[in-house]
Design a protein around this motif. Structure first.
Motif, PDB file in Angstrom:
ATOM      1  N   ALA A 177       0.831   3.220   2.170  1.00  0.00           N
ATOM      2  CA  ALA A 177      -0.713   2.448   2.375  1.00  0.00           C
ATOM      3  C   ALA A 177      -0.594   1.150   1.884  1.00  0.00           C
ATOM      4  CB  ALA A 177      -1.637   3.282   1.513  1.00  0.00           C
ATOM      5  N   VAL A 178      -1.426   0.321   2.757  1.00  0.00           N
ATOM      6  CA  VAL A 178      -1.601  -1.298   2.652  1.00  0.00           C
ATOM      7  C   VAL A 178      -2.859  -1.574   2.093  1.00  0.00           C
ATOM      8  CG1 VAL A 178       0.216  -1.729   4.200  1.00  0.00           C
ATOM      9  CG2 VAL A 178      -1.968  -1.584   4.991  1.00  0.00           C
ATOM     10  N   ALA A 179      -3.031  -2.967   1.568  1.00  0.00           N
ATOM     11  CA  ALA A 179      -4.372  -3.245   1.024  1.00  0.00           C
ATOM     12  C   ALA A 179      -5.358  -2.737   1.970  1.00  0.00           C
ATOM     13  CB  ALA A 179      -4.200  -4.914   1.151  1.00  0.00           C
ATOM     14  N   GLY A 180      -6.467  -2.252   1.265  1.00  0.00           N
ATOM     15  CA  GLY A 180      -7.676  -1.977   2.036  1.00  0.00           C
ATOM     16  C   GLY A 180      -7.723  -0.404   2.506  1.00  0.00           C
ATOM     17  N   ASP A 181      -6.677   0.077   2.347  1.00  0.00           N
ATOM     18  CA  ASP A 181      -6.284   1.541   2.898  1.00  0.00           C
ATOM     19  C   ASP A 181      -6.854   2.620   1.761  1.00  0.00           C
ATOM     20  OD1 ASP A 181      -5.178   1.049   5.331  1.00  0.00           O
ATOM     21  OD2 ASP A 181      -3.204   1.575   4.887  1.00  0.00           O
ATOM     22  N   VAL A 182      -7.456   3.674   2.172  1.00  0.00           N
ATOM     23  CA  VAL A 182      -7.746   4.774   1.189  1.00  0.00           C
ATOM     24  C   VAL A 182      -6.709   5.806   1.458  1.00  0.00           C
ATOM     25  CG1 VAL A 182      -9.239   6.526   0.444  1.00  0.00           C
ATOM     26  CG2 VAL A 182     -10.220   4.053   1.139  1.00  0.00           C
ATOM     27  N   VAL A 183      -5.928   6.162   0.340  1.00  0.00           N
ATOM     28  CA  VAL A 183      -4.936   7.198   0.336  1.00  0.00           C
ATOM     29  C   VAL A 183      -4.912   8.304  -0.482  1.00  0.00           C
ATOM     30  CG1 VAL A 183      -3.369   5.701  -1.210  1.00  0.00           C
ATOM     31  CG2 VAL A 183      -2.439   7.234  -0.056  1.00  0.00           C
ATOM     32  N   GLN A 184      -4.610   9.368  -0.153  1.00  0.00           N
ATOM     33  CA  GLN A 184      -4.897  10.483  -0.917  1.00  0.00           C
ATOM     34  C   GLN A 184      -3.671  11.758  -0.545  1.00  0.00           C
ATOM     35  OE1 GLN A 184      -8.530  12.630  -0.361  1.00  0.00           O
ATOM     36  NE2 GLN A 184      -8.755  11.762   1.521  1.00  0.00           N
ATOM     37  N   MET A 185      -3.779  12.439  -1.529  1.00  0.00           N
ATOM     38  CA  MET A 185      -2.666  13.606  -0.980  1.00  0.00           C
ATOM     39  C   MET A 185      -3.479  14.777  -1.280  1.00  0.00           C
ATOM     40  SD  MET A 185       1.068  14.471  -2.106  1.00  0.00           S
ATOM     41  CE  MET A 185       1.645  12.942  -0.992  1.00  0.00           C
ATOM     42  N   GLY A 237      -6.034  11.430  -5.850  1.00  0.00           N
ATOM     43  CA  GLY A 237      -6.877  10.556  -4.707  1.00  0.00           C
ATOM     44  C   GLY A 237      -8.293  11.057  -4.379  1.00  0.00           C
ATOM     45  N   PRO A 238      -8.949  10.318  -3.656  1.00  0.00           N
ATOM     46  CA  PRO A 238      -8.496   9.051  -2.707  1.00  0.00           C
ATOM     47  C   PRO A 238      -8.410   7.840  -3.716  1.00  0.00           C
ATOM     48  CG  PRO A 238     -10.696   9.746  -2.435  1.00  0.00           C
ATOM     49  CD  PRO A 238     -10.264  10.863  -3.317  1.00  0.00           C
ATOM     50  N   LEU A 239      -7.679   7.208  -3.354  1.00  0.00           N
ATOM     51  CA  LEU A 239      -7.289   5.691  -3.919  1.00  0.00           C
ATOM     52  C   LEU A 239      -7.536   4.658  -2.911  1.00  0.00           C
ATOM     53  CD1 LEU A 239      -4.053   6.565  -5.912  1.00  0.00           C
ATOM     54  CD2 LEU A 239      -6.532   7.152  -6.630  1.00  0.00           C
ATOM     55  N   LYS A 240      -8.200   3.557  -3.486  1.00  0.00           N
ATOM     56  CA  LYS A 240      -8.500   2.113  -2.331  1.00  0.00           C
ATOM     57  C   LYS A 240      -7.420   1.360  -2.979  1.00  0.00           C
ATOM     58  CE  LYS A 240     -10.945  -0.457   0.388  1.00  0.00           C
ATOM     59  NZ  LYS A 240     -12.104  -0.736  -0.044  1.00  0.00           N
ATOM     60  N   VAL A 241      -6.558   0.787  -1.950  1.00  0.00           N
ATOM     61  CA  VAL A 241      -5.283   0.138  -2.427  1.00  0.00           C
ATOM     62  C   VAL A 241      -6.125  -1.519  -2.516  1.00  0.00           C
ATOM     63  CG1 VAL A 241      -3.142  -0.865  -1.427  1.00  0.00           C
ATOM     64  CG2 VAL A 241      -3.685   1.563  -0.986  1.00  0.00           C
ATOM     65  N   PRO A 242      -5.900  -2.099  -3.607  1.00  0.00           N
ATOM     66  CA  PRO A 242      -6.455  -3.460  -3.731  1.00  0.00           C
ATOM     67  C   PRO A 242      -5.642  -4.629  -2.910  1.00  0.00           C
ATOM     68  CG  PRO A 242      -5.177  -2.976  -5.696  1.00  0.00           C
ATOM     69  CD  PRO A 242      -5.149  -1.715  -4.817  1.00  0.00           C
ATOM     70  N   ALA A 243      -6.478  -5.715  -2.500  1.00  0.00           N
ATOM     71  CA  ALA A 243      -5.819  -6.784  -1.769  1.00  0.00           C
ATOM     72  C   ALA A 243      -4.392  -7.125  -2.421  1.00  0.00           C
ATOM     73  CB  ALA A 243      -6.800  -7.716  -1.963  1.00  0.00           C
ATOM     74  N   GLY A 244      -3.673  -7.508  -1.657  1.00  0.00           N
ATOM     75  CA  GLY A 244      -2.515  -8.128  -2.173  1.00  0.00           C
ATOM     76  C   GLY A 244      -1.228  -7.062  -2.687  1.00  0.00           C
ATOM     77  N   HIS A 245      -1.542  -5.582  -2.615  1.00  0.00           N
ATOM     78  CA  HIS A 245      -0.776  -4.671  -2.848  1.00  0.00           C
ATOM     79  C   HIS A 245      -0.508  -3.507  -1.976  1.00  0.00           C
ATOM     80  CE1 HIS A 245      -2.482  -6.386  -6.515  1.00  0.00           C
ATOM     81  NE2 HIS A 245      -1.711  -5.614  -7.252  1.00  0.00           N
ATOM     82  N   VAL A 246       0.304  -2.651  -2.030  1.00  0.00           N
ATOM     83  CA  VAL A 246       0.558  -1.489  -1.367  1.00  0.00           C
ATOM     84  C   VAL A 246       0.967  -0.405  -2.012  1.00  0.00           C
ATOM     85  CG1 VAL A 246       1.848  -2.901   0.563  1.00  0.00           C
ATOM     86  CG2 VAL A 246       3.280  -2.043  -1.324  1.00  0.00           C
ATOM     87  N   PHE A 247       0.993   0.653  -1.648  1.00  0.00           N
ATOM     88  CA  PHE A 247       1.144   2.114  -2.286  1.00  0.00           C
ATOM     89  C   PHE A 247       2.423   2.722  -1.615  1.00  0.00           C
ATOM     90  CE2 PHE A 247       0.887   6.498  -3.304  1.00  0.00           C
ATOM     91  CZ  PHE A 247       0.168   6.601  -4.842  1.00  0.00           C
ATOM     92  N   VAL A 248       3.661   2.860  -2.619  1.00  0.00           N
ATOM     93  CA  VAL A 248       4.660   3.362  -2.049  1.00  0.00           C
ATOM     94  C   VAL A 248       5.052   4.852  -2.608  1.00  0.00           C
ATOM     95  CG1 VAL A 248       5.713   0.870  -1.964  1.00  0.00           C
ATOM     96  CG2 VAL A 248       5.867   2.479  -3.849  1.00  0.00           C
ATOM     97  N   LEU A 249       5.807   5.412  -1.562  1.00  0.00           N
ATOM     98  CA  LEU A 249       6.186   6.940  -1.925  1.00  0.00           C
ATOM     99  C   LEU A 249       7.558   7.256  -1.638  1.00  0.00           C
ATOM    100  CD1 LEU A 249       3.166   8.915  -0.590  1.00  0.00           C
ATOM    101  CD2 LEU A 249       3.913   8.664  -2.956  1.00  0.00           C
ATOM    102  N   GLY A 250       8.258   7.998  -2.307  1.00  0.00           N
ATOM    103  CA  GLY A 250       9.546   8.578  -2.274  1.00  0.00           C
ATOM    104  C   GLY A 250       9.487   9.726  -0.804  1.00  0.00           C
ATOM    105  N   ASP A 251      10.369   9.732  -0.133  1.00  0.00           N
ATOM    106  CA  ASP A 251      10.228  11.003   0.806  1.00  0.00           C
ATOM    107  C   ASP A 251      10.611  12.273   0.159  1.00  0.00           C
ATOM    108  OD1 ASP A 251       9.887   9.135   2.659  1.00  0.00           O
ATOM    109  OD2 ASP A 251      11.592   9.631   3.814  1.00  0.00           O
ATOM    110  N   ASN A 252      11.322  12.203  -0.969  1.00  0.00           N
ATOM    111  CA  ASN A 252      11.444  13.481  -1.943  1.00  0.00           C
ATOM    112  C   ASN A 252      10.525  13.705  -2.895  1.00  0.00           C
ATOM    113  OD1 ASN A 252      12.615  15.633  -3.182  1.00  0.00           O
ATOM    114  ND2 ASN A 252      14.026  14.382  -4.449  1.00  0.00           N
ATOM    115  N   LEU A 253       9.319  13.896  -2.378  1.00  0.00           N
ATOM    116  CA  LEU A 253       8.233  13.977  -3.212  1.00  0.00           C
ATOM    117  C   LEU A 253       8.034  14.706  -4.651  1.00  0.00           C
ATOM    118  CD1 LEU A 253       5.324  14.564  -0.555  1.00  0.00           C
ATOM    119  CD2 LEU A 253       5.810  12.454  -2.058  1.00  0.00           C
TER     120      LEU A 253
END
Length: 298
Positions: A177-185, A237-253
């Motif tokens: 997810a990138v800045a402004g996105d709402v990400v959750q699992m 989540g859901p988490l709001k990604v702040p400006a200037g940031h990204v949310f990263v994940l590994g494929d091997n959760l």
């Protein structure tokens, strides 16, 4: 009475090759063909850079491998020409001014500390090679995979990126997810802005445990009561990604250490995009995994 330079004597092809390995033009200087050596060295460098650039543009495996092989082939051509040129040098040819040991040392210093760092810096500002040592990105990438990454480019949501931490150490993660996105699992399904983008891989319910290190997430919840927030490995989540940031994940959760644990990553720490695998070796056996070489990374 005129004075003539002493003859250089016979030139050994083996010595010419060894000098070319130390510094490409040196073998030809030894053989009395400095200009030829410099031109070949420049041509070899430009050929290698062009082949590397082309390998990042093609989309199929065979051309990538072909462009990769051009790089050592260009080097072999220079060595072979140094051997040939030294073997053809006349023993009675006059010694040239640059055929002195101290000139070779000065040229080598210039190559090692000026030319090569400049070329390396120009190349790594656009492309870099990395080796994966962890299991974070399985099954997309395996430990022992060597990858080429395009540097200093915008990396879109969903792509595999290289990133640095505050110490400068390098890692690979997928930008979820990138800045402004709402990400959750939700039970392993990844949702971005309310849409499922990754379906849950099979996992054991025993792995979906509450994670105390996810407590940082409470400060970034979007429309959720923090009092009852109990994030688990596969539900958060859901988490709001702040400006200037990204949310990263590994494929091997189940086995990945990523933004779920340490939080958002500053955009400026994302250094590039992983493109393809140029070598793969099993870290346990050392065997080369040939079918993986040349594969693109999605």
């Amino acid at each position: 009475m005129s004075q003539h330079a002493a003859p250089a004597g016979r030139r050994s092809p083996r010595v010419a090759v060894l000098l070319s390995i130390v510094g490409a033009p040196l073998g030809h200087m030894y053989a009395g063909r400095a200009r030829r050596g410099i031109l070949l060295h420049v041509a070899m460098t430009l050929t290698a850079l062009a082949a590397l650039a082309a390998s990042m543009e093609v989309q199929s495996r065979a051309p990538r491998i072909g462009f990769l092989l051009v790089i050592p082939l260009a080097w072999v051509v220079v060595l072979a020409d140094a051997w040939r040129t030294a073997g053809r040098a006349r023993a009675d040819a006059p010694r040239r001014r640059y055929q002195r040991w101290w000139v070779y040392v000065v040229v080598w210093i210039g190559l090692a500390f000026v030319v090569q760092p400049a070329v390396y810096g120009a190349a790594t500002s656009r492309w870099r090679a990395f080796k994966l040592g962890s299991r974070n990105m399985m099954p997309t990438l395996l430990p022992g995979d060597y990858v080429m990454a395009r540097q200093n480019v915008a990396v879109p949501r969903g792509a595999l990126a290289t990133r640095a931490d505050s110490t400068g150490a390098m890692y690979m993660s997928r930008i979820a997810a990138v800045a402004g996105d709402v990400v959750q699992m939700r039970r392993g399904d990844l949702l971005v802005n309310g849409r499922v983008v990754i379906r849950s891989p099979p996992f054991s319910p025993a792995d979906d445990i509450q994670m105390p290190e996810f407590a940082w997430q409470s400060a970034h919840l979007a429309g959720v009561d923090t009092a009852g927030y109990r994030p688990t490995m596969f539900t958060w989540g859901p988490l709001k990604v702040p400006a200037g940031h990204v949310f990263v994940l590994g494929d091997n959760l189940p086995g990945s250490f990523d933004s779920r644990h340490f939080g958002f990553v500053r955009e400026r720490l994302i250094t590039g995009r992983v493109e393809w695998i140029y070598l793969s070796r099993d870290p346990a056996t050392g065997e080369i995994r040939w079918p993986r070489i040349g594969r693109g990374v999605e």
